[in-house]
Design an enzyme around this catalytic site. Structure first.
Site, PDB file in Angstrom:
ATOM      1  N   ARG A 144      -6.332  -4.117  -1.931  1.00 60.37           N
ATOM      2  CA  ARG A 144      -6.921  -3.694  -0.660  1.00 60.37           C
ATOM      3  C   ARG A 144      -8.417  -3.959  -0.705  1.00 60.37           C
ATOM      4  O   ARG A 144      -9.069  -3.771  -1.745  1.00 60.37           O
ATOM      5  CB  ARG A 144      -6.656  -2.205  -0.393  1.00 60.37           C
ATOM      6  N   GLN A 158      -8.730  -5.818   9.229  1.00 57.92           N
ATOM      7  CA  GLN A 158      -7.744  -6.888   9.333  1.00 57.92           C
ATOM      8  C   GLN A 158      -7.154  -6.872  10.740  1.00 57.92           C
ATOM      9  O   GLN A 158      -6.714  -5.803  11.181  1.00 57.92           O
ATOM     10  CB  GLN A 158      -6.626  -6.707   8.296  1.00 57.92           C
TER      11      GLN A 158
END
Length: 391
Positions: free
Chosen positions: A285, A314
């Site tokens: 991540r 994202q």
């Protein structure tokens, strides 16, 4: 009957595929630790087809509608008035992918009065505010292990690509050039290097196993030490923490979940302790590293390269600074969404839904939150207070 809201990424720019590069997939029945692969009672798709985009619908429409449920599929999940926010209000089930996450914030969970189940089609449920899910009695599940090997392969590819300077060398070919010196001036052999993984769970151990034949020295850190038999088999050196491990490594790969203990773990202070010229790979991540600290480390030469496919937010905006920083090998979030992986996580998503609708317990290894507490895999992978700024 239930309303199922599914958030998937857009179709290819030239339209949903009418043909594919290969005619089928190898059959995977179990994973290296013995866990059986996803096994739904029915399959509503062709393995090897694009399932993770809007038109693919994870192969769920015929199954859900045959049972009288409603399926809403969208890629519109950002901004005021998004389809996601409009449809979430009365949704019973939300399905999302870590590659195109629909962030289930505490505010959204509170607003979704009917929400009882949040499914991650893939692995990694940090886009869900797990603390809020616990408070509101929402079950959170993911298709554990479905794309772990896919991600591990991506880590190995990116490691070799950075160390061997593959991306700039390929660019030379595309640009019509042939200057060998330009290509090899930053190219090294992986052989003999010290490689360490932050976390040695399913992905981390798969990375270690795949890199061992390259005759590297392997290191790891994890909250739980691996069995001595595995350490001896792979010649692993255990370190109590990332801070203890990274000064010894030439390559560091991050394979840990995002939670309060790992958020911004790789900050200016930790990066400063790494060898000059270390390569950092992050397919876990984005917020496990500090964005600006990574940029500065590449510019100063502390890092020789940074590669990964996880960003924040994202999808990453066109002006995201990681797109233009030096010596990077970034990709969109694709490591766990190969067509091979899609067949498994689509099957696992249907398996979870079949269990949920039929009142059958969901596999323990798929559970992250259940019964108002961390459960199953979630109890092993996440901290007591799992919510982070990314979720």
């Amino acid at each position: 009957m239930a309303k199922v809201l599914c958030v998937l990424y857009d179709d290819p720019t030239d339209g949903y595929p009418t043909a594919y590069a290969r005619d089928g997939l190898p059959r995977i029945e179990s994973y290296p630790d013995g866990q059986s692969a996803p096994a739904s009672r029915g399959v509503g798709f062709t393995p090897g087809h694009l399932l993770g985009s809007v038109s693919g619908e994870l192969g769920l429409r015929a199954f859900l509608e045959s049972r009288g449920h409603t399926l809403v599929v969208t890629s519109d999940k950002e901004g005021d008035g998004s389809v996601f926010d409009r449809e979430l209000v009365d949704a019973d089930v939300v399905i999302s992918q870590p590659f195109w996450p629909a962030y289930l914030t505490a505010e959204r969970i509170t607003a979704a009065k009917n929400l009882k189940l949040a499914v991650t089609a893939g692995i990694g449920s940090d886009h869900v505010d797990l603390e809020a899910a616990i408070t509101h009695g929402v079950t959170v599940a993911e298709v554990t292990y479905s794309n772990s090997i896919s991600v591990a392969e991506h880590v190995v590819m990116m490691t070799l690509s950075l160390v061997r300077n593959y991306f700039p060398s390929h660019r030379v070919v595309l640009d019509g050039g042939w200057n060998v010196a330009d290509c090899v001036a930053r190219s090294y052999d992986l052989e003999g290097m010290h490689v360490g993984t932050v976390a040695a769970g399913r992905i981390g151990i798969a990375v270690l196993r795949r890199l061992a034949p390259f005759d590297v020295k392997l290191h790891y850190t994890d909250r739980r030490r691996l069995p001595s038999a595995i350490e001896e088999e792979l010649g692993l050196v255990f370190h109590e923490s990332a801070a203890d491990m990274v000064p010894h490594c030439d390559v560091v790969t991050i394979n840990a979940p995002l939670h309060t203990e790992t958020e911004h773990l790789f900050d200016e202070k930790l990066l400063a302790t790494m060898k000059r010229g270390t390569y950092l790979i992050n397919t876990a991540r984005a917020k496990i590293v500090d964005q600006e600290a990574v940029q500065h480390a590449l510019e100063s030469g502390r890092l020789a390269g940074y590669a990964g496919d996880v960003w924040y937010p994202q999808p990453a905006p066109a002006d995201h600074p990681w797109r233009s920083m030096p010596h990077h090998g970034m990709t969109p979030h694709i490591s766990g969404s190969s067509l091979s992986a899609q067949a498994r996580y689509a099957t696992g998503t249907r398996e979870i839904l079949e269990s949920w609708f039929d009142g059958i317990p969901i596999r323990d290894e798929y559970l992250i939150v259940a019964g108002g507490a961390l459960a199953g895999t979630g109890a092993h992978s996440y901290a007591v207070n799992p919510a982070t700024a990314e979720s």
